[in-house]
Design a protein around this motif. Structure first.
Motif, PDB file in Angstrom:
ATOM      1  N   ASN A  38      46.175 -45.975 -14.312  1.00  0.00           N
ATOM      2  CA  ASN A  38      46.221 -44.785 -15.172  1.00  0.00           C
ATOM      3  C   ASN A  38      45.281 -44.871 -16.379  1.00  0.00           C
ATOM      4  O   ASN A  38      45.441 -44.123 -17.348  1.00  0.00           O
ATOM      5  CB  ASN A  38      47.646 -44.500 -15.647  1.00  0.00           C
ATOM      6  N   GLN A  39      44.311 -45.762 -16.332  1.00  0.00           N
ATOM      7  CA  GLN A  39      43.332 -45.835 -17.413  1.00  0.00           C
ATOM      8  C   GLN A  39      42.282 -44.736 -17.229  1.00  0.00           C
ATOM      9  O   GLN A  39      41.775 -44.518 -16.133  1.00  0.00           O
ATOM     10  CB  GLN A  39      42.644 -47.199 -17.435  1.00  0.00           C
ATOM     11  N   VAL A  40      41.965 -44.017 -18.305  1.00  0.00           N
ATOM     12  CA  VAL A  40      40.960 -42.957 -18.253  1.00  0.00           C
ATOM     13  C   VAL A  40      39.608 -43.557 -17.906  1.00  0.00           C
ATOM     14  O   VAL A  40      39.199 -44.585 -18.454  1.00  0.00           O
ATOM     15  CB  VAL A  40      40.888 -42.217 -19.599  1.00  0.00           C
ATOM     16  N   GLN A  41      38.903 -42.892 -16.978  1.00  0.00           N
ATOM     17  CA  GLN A  41      37.578 -43.334 -16.543  1.00  0.00           C
ATOM     18  C   GLN A  41      36.529 -42.271 -16.895  1.00  0.00           C
ATOM     19  O   GLN A  41      36.837 -41.099 -17.107  1.00  0.00           O
ATOM     20  CB  GLN A  41      37.579 -43.564 -15.030  1.00  0.00           C
ATOM     21  N   GLY A  42      35.279 -42.705 -16.920  1.00  0.00           N
ATOM     22  CA  GLY A  42      34.157 -41.780 -17.032  1.00  0.00           C
ATOM     23  C   GLY A  42      34.006 -41.119 -18.377  1.00  0.00           C
ATOM     24  O   GLY A  42      33.468 -40.004 -18.457  1.00  0.00           O
ATOM     25  N   LEU A  43      34.425 -41.764 -19.441  1.00  0.00           N
ATOM     26  CA  LEU A  43      34.316 -41.150 -20.766  1.00  0.00           C
ATOM     27  C   LEU A  43      32.851 -40.985 -21.162  1.00  0.00           C
ATOM     28  O   LEU A  43      32.056 -41.919 -21.072  1.00  0.00           O
ATOM     29  CB  LEU A  43      35.044 -41.999 -21.807  1.00  0.00           C
ATOM     30  N   THR A  44      32.492 -39.789 -21.590  1.00  0.00           N
ATOM     31  CA  THR A  44      31.167 -39.499 -22.129  1.00  0.00           C
ATOM     32  C   THR A  44      31.322 -38.795 -23.465  1.00  0.00           C
ATOM     33  O   THR A  44      32.348 -38.151 -23.732  1.00  0.00           O
ATOM     34  CB  THR A  44      30.343 -38.609 -21.182  1.00  0.00           C
ATOM     35  N   VAL A  45      30.300 -38.888 -24.288  1.00  0.00           N
ATOM     36  CA  VAL A  45      30.291 -38.224 -25.596  1.00  0.00           C
ATOM     37  C   VAL A  45      28.940 -37.552 -25.785  1.00  0.00           C
ATOM     38  O   VAL A  45      27.899 -38.194 -25.648  1.00  0.00           O
ATOM     39  CB  VAL A  45      30.556 -39.213 -26.749  1.00  0.00           C
ATOM     40  N   ASP A  60      45.695 -38.335 -12.584  1.00  0.00           N
ATOM     41  CA  ASP A  60      46.715 -37.571 -11.859  1.00  0.00           C
ATOM     42  C   ASP A  60      48.061 -37.672 -12.557  1.00  0.00           C
ATOM     43  O   ASP A  60      48.536 -38.776 -12.867  1.00  0.00           O
ATOM     44  CB  ASP A  60      46.848 -38.075 -10.425  1.00  0.00           C
ATOM     45  N   GLY A  61      48.669 -36.516 -12.795  1.00  0.00           N
ATOM     46  CA  GLY A  61      50.009 -36.479 -13.353  1.00  0.00           C
ATOM     47  C   GLY A  61      50.085 -36.606 -14.855  1.00  0.00           C
ATOM     48  O   GLY A  61      51.186 -36.579 -15.426  1.00  0.00           O
ATOM     49  N   ALA A  62      48.954 -36.722 -15.562  1.00  0.00           N
ATOM     50  CA  ALA A  62      48.985 -36.878 -17.014  1.00  0.00           C
ATOM     51  C   ALA A  62      49.499 -35.602 -17.666  1.00  0.00           C
ATOM     52  O   ALA A  62      49.126 -34.485 -17.290  1.00  0.00           O
ATOM     53  CB  ALA A  62      47.614 -37.222 -17.545  1.00  0.00           C
ATOM     54  N   THR A  63      50.355 -35.776 -18.675  1.00  0.00           N
ATOM     55  CA  THR A  63      50.877 -34.648 -19.443  1.00  0.00           C
ATOM     56  C   THR A  63      49.851 -34.173 -20.457  1.00  0.00           C
ATOM     57  O   THR A  63      49.635 -32.978 -20.649  1.00  0.00           O
ATOM     58  CB  THR A  63      52.170 -35.047 -20.176  1.00  0.00           C
ATOM     59  N   ASP A  64      49.222 -35.114 -21.161  1.00  0.00           N
ATOM     60  CA  ASP A  64      48.165 -34.806 -22.113  1.00  0.00           C
ATOM     61  C   ASP A  64      47.346 -36.070 -22.356  1.00  0.00           C
ATOM     62  O   ASP A  64      47.579 -37.112 -21.722  1.00  0.00           O
ATOM     63  CB  ASP A  64      48.734 -34.231 -23.426  1.00  0.00           C
ATOM     64  N   TYR A  65      46.397 -35.986 -23.274  1.00  0.00           N
ATOM     65  CA  TYR A  65      45.508 -37.113 -23.580  1.00  0.00           C
ATOM     66  C   TYR A  65      45.345 -37.220 -25.092  1.00  0.00           C
ATOM     67  O   TYR A  65      45.209 -36.198 -25.782  1.00  0.00           O
ATOM     68  CB  TYR A  65      44.127 -36.913 -22.948  1.00  0.00           C
ATOM     69  N   GLN A  66      45.327 -38.451 -25.585  1.00  0.00           N
ATOM     70  CA  GLN A  66      45.063 -38.696 -26.998  1.00  0.00           C
ATOM     71  C   GLN A  66      43.628 -39.177 -27.180  1.00  0.00           C
ATOM     72  O   GLN A  66      43.129 -40.005 -26.402  1.00  0.00           O
ATOM     73  CB  GLN A  66      46.019 -39.750 -27.548  1.00  0.00           C
ATOM     74  N   ILE A  67      42.975 -38.634 -28.213  1.00  0.00           N
ATOM     75  CA  ILE A  67      41.597 -38.998 -28.535  1.00  0.00           C
ATOM     76  C   ILE A  67      41.625 -39.872 -29.784  1.00  0.00           C
ATOM     77  O   ILE A  67      42.175 -39.474 -30.827  1.00  0.00           O
ATOM     78  CB  ILE A  67      40.723 -37.751 -28.765  1.00  0.00           C
ATOM     79  N   GLU A  68      41.030 -41.040 -29.703  1.00  0.00           N
ATOM     80  CA  GLU A  68      40.982 -41.979 -30.825  1.00  0.00           C
ATOM     81  C   GLU A  68      39.539 -42.090 -31.322  1.00  0.00           C
ATOM     82  O   GLU A  68      38.601 -42.193 -30.530  1.00  0.00           O
ATOM     83  CB  GLU A  68      41.478 -43.352 -30.390  1.00  0.00           C
ATOM     84  N   ARG A  69      39.386 -42.111 -32.632  1.00  0.00           N
ATOM     85  CA  ARG A  69      38.060 -42.258 -33.243  1.00  0.00           C
ATOM     86  C   ARG A  69      38.104 -43.382 -34.271  1.00  0.00           C
ATOM     87  O   ARG A  69      39.025 -43.440 -35.101  1.00  0.00           O
ATOM     88  CB  ARG A  69      37.628 -40.955 -33.916  1.00  0.00           C
ATOM     89  N   ARG A 115      37.727 -43.543 -27.939  1.00  0.00           N
ATOM     90  CA  ARG A 115      38.477 -43.904 -26.739  1.00  0.00           C
ATOM     91  C   ARG A 115      39.461 -42.774 -26.442  1.00  0.00           C
ATOM     92  O   ARG A 115      39.860 -42.024 -27.337  1.00  0.00           O
ATOM     93  CB  ARG A 115      39.253 -45.210 -26.924  1.00  0.00           C
ATOM     94  N   VAL A 116      39.839 -42.670 -25.177  1.00  0.00           N
ATOM     95  CA  VAL A 116      40.793 -41.650 -24.743  1.00  0.00           C
ATOM     96  C   VAL A 116      41.840 -42.313 -23.865  1.00  0.00           C
ATOM     97  O   VAL A 116      41.517 -43.183 -23.045  1.00  0.00           O
ATOM     98  CB  VAL A 116      40.087 -40.515 -23.957  1.00  0.00           C
ATOM     99  N   ARG A 117      43.114 -41.907 -24.021  1.00  0.00           N
ATOM    100  CA  ARG A 117      44.168 -42.414 -23.139  1.00  0.00           C
ATOM    101  C   ARG A 117      45.056 -41.265 -22.688  1.00  0.00           C
ATOM    102  O   ARG A 117      45.282 -40.288 -23.417  1.00  0.00           O
ATOM    103  CB  ARG A 117      45.002 -43.483 -23.824  1.00  0.00           C
ATOM    104  N   ALA A 118      45.550 -41.386 -21.470  1.00  0.00           N
ATOM    105  CA  ALA A 118      46.486 -40.409 -20.924  1.00  0.00           C
ATOM    106  C   ALA A 118      47.898 -40.729 -21.384  1.00  0.00           C
ATOM    107  O   ALA A 118      48.215 -41.863 -21.763  1.00  0.00           O
ATOM    108  CB  ALA A 118      46.416 -40.417 -19.395  1.00  0.00           C
ATOM    109  N   SER A 129      37.530 -47.392 -21.673  1.00  0.00           N
ATOM    110  CA  SER A 129      36.519 -48.216 -22.324  1.00  0.00           C
ATOM    111  C   SER A 129      35.909 -47.416 -23.468  1.00  0.00           C
ATOM    112  O   SER A 129      35.752 -46.189 -23.370  1.00  0.00           O
ATOM    113  CB  SER A 129      35.432 -48.608 -21.329  1.00  0.00           C
ATOM    114  N   PRO A 130      35.547 -48.063 -24.556  1.00  0.00           N
ATOM    115  CA  PRO A 130      35.032 -47.323 -25.722  1.00  0.00           C
ATOM    116  C   PRO A 130      33.611 -46.834 -25.500  1.00  0.00           C
ATOM    117  O   PRO A 130      32.829 -47.416 -24.742  1.00  0.00           O
ATOM    118  CB  PRO A 130      35.090 -48.354 -26.839  1.00  0.00           C
ATOM    119  N   VAL A 131      33.279 -45.759 -26.191  1.00  0.00           N
ATOM    120  CA  VAL A 131      31.922 -45.216 -26.225  1.00  0.00           C
ATOM    121  C   VAL A 131      31.566 -44.986 -27.682  1.00  0.00           C
ATOM    122  O   VAL A 131      32.348 -44.397 -28.432  1.00  0.00           O
ATOM    123  CB  VAL A 131      31.809 -43.903 -25.439  1.00  0.00           C
TER     124      VAL A 131
END
Length: 703
Positions: A38-45, A60-69, A115-118, A129-131
């Motif tokens: 369940n780790q978020v993949q393909g993060l781009t900025v 799949d099945g994620a309710t929402d996502y948190q964005i960390e800066r 970074r982003v997490r579901a 993974s961080p970007v």
């Protein structure tokens, strides 16, 4: 009713030209191959103007996502704490298969790691993974005059809003340093502050209001409520870029049209940080009545410059709503074509581009919005719609909340608001550029519909707005403001008659010493008025027909006067000559024979056919709309208004030596010559050309 277009619209060229892409590095890609469950993949900025668009592959099945800066140095070492800056939910965009989030609020030019997490309910999953990336700095090279201008809001890093003194200095500097810009004062506030407008075109703006109108301009009204300054700050920054940027998008845009920006209509309220002006009047409840000098100035400007599209900037206190609540003109008297095109601009463009760039546009009131977004004709979006302008309200969400949790930081919140406004206004510029043919067609359809004086009059009532963005509706659409008993007039009159006292009498509404008469207000709106022996007649066969009864009919909810309704005097068949003396109104009439308008007479003909010549010499007024004439038309030496719109004339048309204001000759089909000469003011066509088989000559040569 024109079908809504569903073709894909252009992306924001400005953002694309400035974007900086950052994505997983080879080491990060290797780590991604060993991802945790369940780790978020393909993060781009992708870096935009005051924001960064994050995109990722959904889980799949994620309710929402948190964005960390996290703020980082050049070597990506942390220089401050990591903060959750946003929460992305599936119902926030029209496309939840490709999540995007516009992270904003940071100081432009700083460097960050994201970074982003579901989450599944309240259970957080592993971070991506961080970007890392450096955000786009404020536009303008600090070493180049003009480009190096900055507002007070910018120089204080959003700690202070731009004062009126700083705004005037900044505005004057842009005016002095850019040939593309002319700053004109359109009026003064109740306390005497200038109300300035940027007129921006390339290589220079057109020289007169009429010449600007011929470019099909667009208008942004940035700050009507003094305590809602976010849009204004965005407008001031955007004006700088339009004035000095040499990128292809800006040059192309300004070569094709004129951008009108009114940064602060309510300078007194902005100085005092109050919603209303210095008299306490909410100016966004005064654009039809124009009791206040500020609203009078803006409406008068609309008459002179004739923008075809507009945006009106506000802020909204609901922290649960979308980033950018929007709403079209909803009053039921607005022509269908204007409503449809305004909705397409919002739903077809803003929602689509919002999904790409990570913003959350939605209908005003999309989540617990309450009793908002109704049909008052006094509100600018409705007034503009009734003036045949494609437009939208913009509400910047003024507070943080669950989807913007970091925005309790005042400066971050201010920056997020301002740069989201800039995103919207730039998208508006691009929509206008890509859809000008459709916008002007909607305007033409609206004007010809209104001058026909057909259909019922609704004094207060709104069109419904669905809960969008579809297919993931928001929790609540704006409420339906259905017409109540006594708010519909099925049998519209031909005109309204006002007494001398009603028309020229002193008023008690408005600031003392600055009150205007009904005559002055109708002139500011641009309505044609006929002087008759015992008063003044305002025909409905005019481009703003839907607004006229709201001010002049006794049933009007917020009227100026209780005018006398004048109903048609000739309907159905009429054989033989028709002689007009006094006020004669034809509706759905069939006249077999000549029509002669005697000196001092007034002819108002809508939806009628005339087999024979129409000859008006010395008339008080002539209105010939949505009608057919088999024979020549001659209108000469009239003392009052002349309106010939959407008429089909088999024969020559002559408009000569009329002494009133500019005759309106537009959207006609003439099987013969069109000749105009000697009129006190040259005829106009409101950018609706006439189809003429014979030569067009004299003052009508360009119509």
């Amino acid at each position: 009713m024109r079908d809504r277009r569903t073709t894909a619209l252009i992306s924001l060229v400005l953002a694309a030209s400035l974007a900086v892409f950052t994505g997983p590095l080879p080491a990060q890609a290797e780590a991604a191959a060993q991802a945790e469950p369940n780790q978020v993949q393909g993060l781009t900025v992708v870096q935009g103007d005051g924001y960064a668009t994050l995109g990722w592959t959904p889980v799949d099945g994620a309710t929402d996502y948190q964005i960390e800066r996290t703020p980082v140095a050049a070597d990506d070492s942390a220089t401050g704490p990591a903060v959750i800056t946003g929460v992305w939910r599936p119902n926030r965009q029209i496309n939840n298969s490709s999540p995007t989030f516009a992270d904003a609020g940071f100081n432009p030019g700083a460097r960050f790691q994201w970074r982003v997490r579901a989450r599944f309910g309240d259970t957080a999953q592993p971070y991506s993974s961080p970007v890392s990336g450096t955000t786009t700095p404020p536009w303008g090279d600090p070493s180049i005059p003009g480009e190096n201008l900055r507002t007070q809001w910018e120089t204080t890093l959003a700690a202070q809003y731009t004062s009126d003194v700083n705004e005037y200095a900044y505005t004057a500097a842009i005016d002095e340093l850019s040939d593309r810009v002319r700053v004109t004062e359109i009026g003064r506030t109740a306390l005497g502050r200038p109300i300035n407008m940027f007129v921006i075109g390339y290589p220079t703006p057109a020289a007169t209001p009429a010449a600007v109108a011929a470019t099909s301009p667009l208008m942004i009204n940035c700050n009507v409520h003094g305590n809602e300054p976010g849009d204004r700050e965005g407008c001031l920054i955007m004006a700088r870029k339009l004035a000095f940027s040499n990128d292809a998008r800006t040059i192309d845009l300004l070569s094709r049209t004129t951008v009108l920006i009114v940064p602060t209509i309510n300078g007194d309220g902005r100085a005092a940080n109050t919603r209303g002006n210095s008299t306490g009047q909410d100016l966004n409840r005064d654009y039809s009545l124009i009791r206040q000098p500020e609203t009078f100035a803006l409406v008068n400007m609309l008459r002179e410059y004739r923008p075809v599209a507009g945006y009106d900037g506000h802020e909204f206190g609901n922290s649960s709503a979308g980033d950018l609540p929007m709403l079209p003109p909803r009053h039921q008297n607005v022509a269908q074509s204007i409503f449809d095109e305004s909705q397409h601009m919002i739903e077809g463009h803003m929602y689509t581009q919002g999904a790409k760039d990570g913003w959350w546009p939605c209908p005003y009131g999309c989540n617990g919005g309450g009793n908002v977004g109704l049909s008052e004709e006094t509100i600018l979006r409705n007034t503009l719609g009734l003036k045949n302008v494609v437009n939208s309200l913009l509400e910047l969400r003024s507070s943080g909340g669950t989807t913007r949790p970091d925005e309790g930081n005042t400066a971050n919140n201010r920056r997020r608001k301002t740069y989201s406004a800039m995103w919207t206004f730039n998208q508006f510029l691009d929509y206008h550029r890509a859809n000008l043919k459709e916008i002007t067609a909607a305007r033409a359809d609206a004007i010809t519909f209104q001058v026909s004086n057909t259909g019922r009059i609704v004094f207060r009532g709104s069109r419904p707005i669905e809960a969008h963005p579809a297919p993931h509706p928001g929790e609540a659409p704006p409420p339906l403001d259905a017409p109540r008993d006594g708010q519909i007039l099925d049998d519209a009159p031909c005109a309204y008659k006002l007494t001398e006292e009603q028309y020229h009498g002193a008023r008690t509404d408005g600031p003392a010493g600055q009150r205007t008469t009904v005559a002055q207000r109708l002139a500011a709106h641009g309505w044609k008025v006929v002087k008759v022996a015992d008063g003044y007649v305002v025909p409905l066969a005019q481009p703003e027909r839907g607004l006229i009864p709201l001010l002049l009919d006794g049933q009007g909810v917020e009227k100026l006067v209780d005018g006398e309704r004048l109903y048609p005097t000739v309907t159905g068949p009429h054989s033989g000559q028709l002689v007009v003396s006094g006020v004669t109104c034809l509706r759905d009439a069939t006249v077999t024979g000549p029509v002669r308008v005697r000196s001092g007479g007034t002819l108002i003909a809508t939806g009628s056919s005339i087999t024979g010549p129409v000859d008006a010499s010395g008339a008080a007024g002539v209105f010939l709309t949505d009608s057919a004439v088999e024979g020549p038309v001659r209108i000469a030496q009239s003392s009052g208004p002349v309106v010939v719109v959407d008429a089909k004339v088999t024969g020559p048309v002559e408009v000569s030596n009329n002494q009133g204001d500019a005759p309106l000759v537009a959207a006609n089909t003439v099987s013969g010559p069109l000749q105009c000469s000697g009129n006190a003011a040259a005829p106009v066509n409101l950018e609706l050309g006439n189809s003429v088989q014979g030569p067009k000559s004299g003052q009508c040569a360009s119509l």
